[in-house]
Write a protein that holds these residues in place. Structure first.
Motif, PDB file in Angstrom:
ATOM      1  N   VAL A  62       6.014   4.233   0.364  1.00 35.26           N
ATOM      2  CA  VAL A  62       5.575   5.009  -0.790  1.00 35.26           C
ATOM      3  C   VAL A  62       5.912   4.300  -2.095  1.00 35.26           C
ATOM      4  O   VAL A  62       6.885   3.559  -2.175  1.00 35.26           O
ATOM      5  N   CYS A  63       5.084   4.518  -3.114  1.00 34.30           N
ATOM      6  CA  CYS A  63       5.292   3.859  -4.394  1.00 34.30           C
ATOM      7  C   CYS A  63       6.313   4.617  -5.233  1.00 34.30           C
ATOM      8  O   CYS A  63       6.801   5.682  -4.867  1.00 34.30           O
ATOM      9  N   GLN A  64       6.596   4.034  -6.389  1.00 35.22           N
ATOM     10  CA  GLN A  64       7.616   4.568  -7.272  1.00 35.22           C
ATOM     11  C   GLN A  64       7.181   5.816  -8.033  1.00 35.22           C
ATOM     12  O   GLN A  64       7.977   6.448  -8.692  1.00 35.22           O
ATOM     13  N   LEU A 104       0.843  -1.190   0.000  1.00 38.29           N
ATOM     14  CA  LEU A 104       0.000   0.000   0.000  1.00 38.29           C
ATOM     15  C   LEU A 104       0.878   1.240   0.000  1.00 38.29           C
ATOM     16  O   LEU A 104       1.747   1.394   0.859  1.00 38.29           O
ATOM     17  N   CYS A 105       0.678   2.096  -0.960  1.00 39.03           N
ATOM     18  CA  CYS A 105       1.388   3.369  -0.959  1.00 39.03           C
ATOM     19  C   CYS A 105       0.652   4.292  -0.002  1.00 39.03           C
ATOM     20  O   CYS A 105      -0.523   4.580  -0.197  1.00 39.03           O
ATOM     21  N   GLU A 106       1.341   4.739   1.042  1.00 30.48           N
ATOM     22  CA  GLU A 106       0.694   5.576   2.042  1.00 30.48           C
ATOM     23  C   GLU A 106       0.549   7.020   1.601  1.00 30.48           C
ATOM     24  O   GLU A 106      -0.012   7.843   2.307  1.00 30.48           O
ATOM     25  N   ALA A 107       1.070   7.323   0.437  1.00 31.64           N
ATOM     26  CA  ALA A 107       0.909   8.684  -0.076  1.00 31.64           C
ATOM     27  C   ALA A 107      -0.285   8.775  -1.017  1.00 31.64           C
ATOM     28  O   ALA A 107      -1.115   9.664  -0.884  1.00 31.64           O
ATOM     29  N   CYS A 108      -0.398   7.838  -1.967  1.00 28.39           N
ATOM     30  CA  CYS A 108      -1.478   7.948  -2.951  1.00 28.39           C
ATOM     31  C   CYS A 108      -2.559   6.887  -2.776  1.00 28.39           C
ATOM     32  O   CYS A 108      -3.588   6.941  -3.434  1.00 28.39           O
ATOM     33  N   GLY A 109      -2.324   5.903  -1.897  1.00 31.44           N
ATOM     34  CA  GLY A 109      -3.349   4.902  -1.649  1.00 31.44           C
ATOM     35  C   GLY A 109      -3.347   3.738  -2.624  1.00 31.44           C
ATOM     36  O   GLY A 109      -4.220   2.875  -2.567  1.00 31.44           O
ATOM     37  N   SER A 140       5.247  11.372  -8.068  1.00 34.34           N
ATOM     38  CA  SER A 140       4.535  12.282  -7.166  1.00 34.34           C
ATOM     39  C   SER A 140       4.468  11.725  -5.748  1.00 34.34           C
ATOM     40  O   SER A 140       3.898  12.349  -4.854  1.00 34.34           O
ATOM     41  N   CYS A 141       5.032  10.520  -5.528  1.00 36.91           N
ATOM     42  CA  CYS A 141       5.000   9.928  -4.189  1.00 36.91           C
ATOM     43  C   CYS A 141       6.386   9.796  -3.581  1.00 36.91           C
ATOM     44  O   CYS A 141       6.549   9.977  -2.380  1.00 36.91           O
ATOM     45  N   SER A 142       7.380   9.430  -4.373  1.00 34.08           N
ATOM     46  CA  SER A 142       8.697   9.250  -3.790  1.00 34.08           C
ATOM     47  C   SER A 142       9.811   9.709  -4.717  1.00 34.08           C
ATOM     48  O   SER A 142       9.621   9.898  -5.915  1.00 34.08           O
TER      49      SER A 142
HETATM   50 ZN   LIG Z   1       1.970   6.386  -4.487  1.00 33.64          ZN
END
Ligand SMILES: [Zn+2]
Ligand SMILES: [Zn+2]
Length: 124
Positions: free
Chosen positions: A77-79, A19-24, A82-84
């Motif tokens: 966070v995902c790749q 789960l990306c905690e930034a974008c869900g 806009s997330c990491s």
């Molecule tokens: Zn993300």
């Protein structure tokens, strides 16, 4: 907004749910660590969540790097840009912005650009 449950981001070598905690974003992952067993000879610079390419079998198959943990705040966070941000270590965009002096000027541009498109997520 998604939240982390026990089987998510559990750092299980055998896989689970990322789960990306930034974008869900949620996605099944097949391996967590830095040496994926299904791709000999590859060592990542960090422990990360990896998805094996579903269209290939056996060793030497390709894979997709889903994301990893922010060095600073430990959020997963995902790749997505806009997330990491990966600059020697992985940072979520929030921490990258908070530590912007630590990055070289060419990275500043990128952080600012990406933050502009995600400010709705980071209201302080
Ligand atoms: Zn993300
Ligand atoms: Zn962070």
């Amino acid at each position: 907004m998604a939240y982390v449950t026990e089987d998510m981001n559990s750092k299980n070598e055998k896989g689970g749910t990322f789960l990306c905690e930034a974008c869900g974003l949620t996605e099944t992952y097949h391996y967590y660590g830095c040496k994926p067993p299904f791709h000999k000879g590859v060592t990542f610079l960090e422990n990360c969540y990896v998805l094996r390419d579903p269209f290939q079998n056996g060793s030497g198959g390709s894979f997709l790097l889903l994301g990893g943990e922010c060095t600073s705040c430990s959020r997963v966070v995902c790749q997505d840009t806009s997330c990491s941000l990966f600059y020697t270590k992985r940072f979520c965009l929030n921490c990258a912005n908070a530590n912007i002096e630590e990055f070289p000027p060419e990275i500043h541009q990128r952080i600012k650009k990406d933050l502009a498109s995600t400010t709705k997520m980071y209201k302080n």
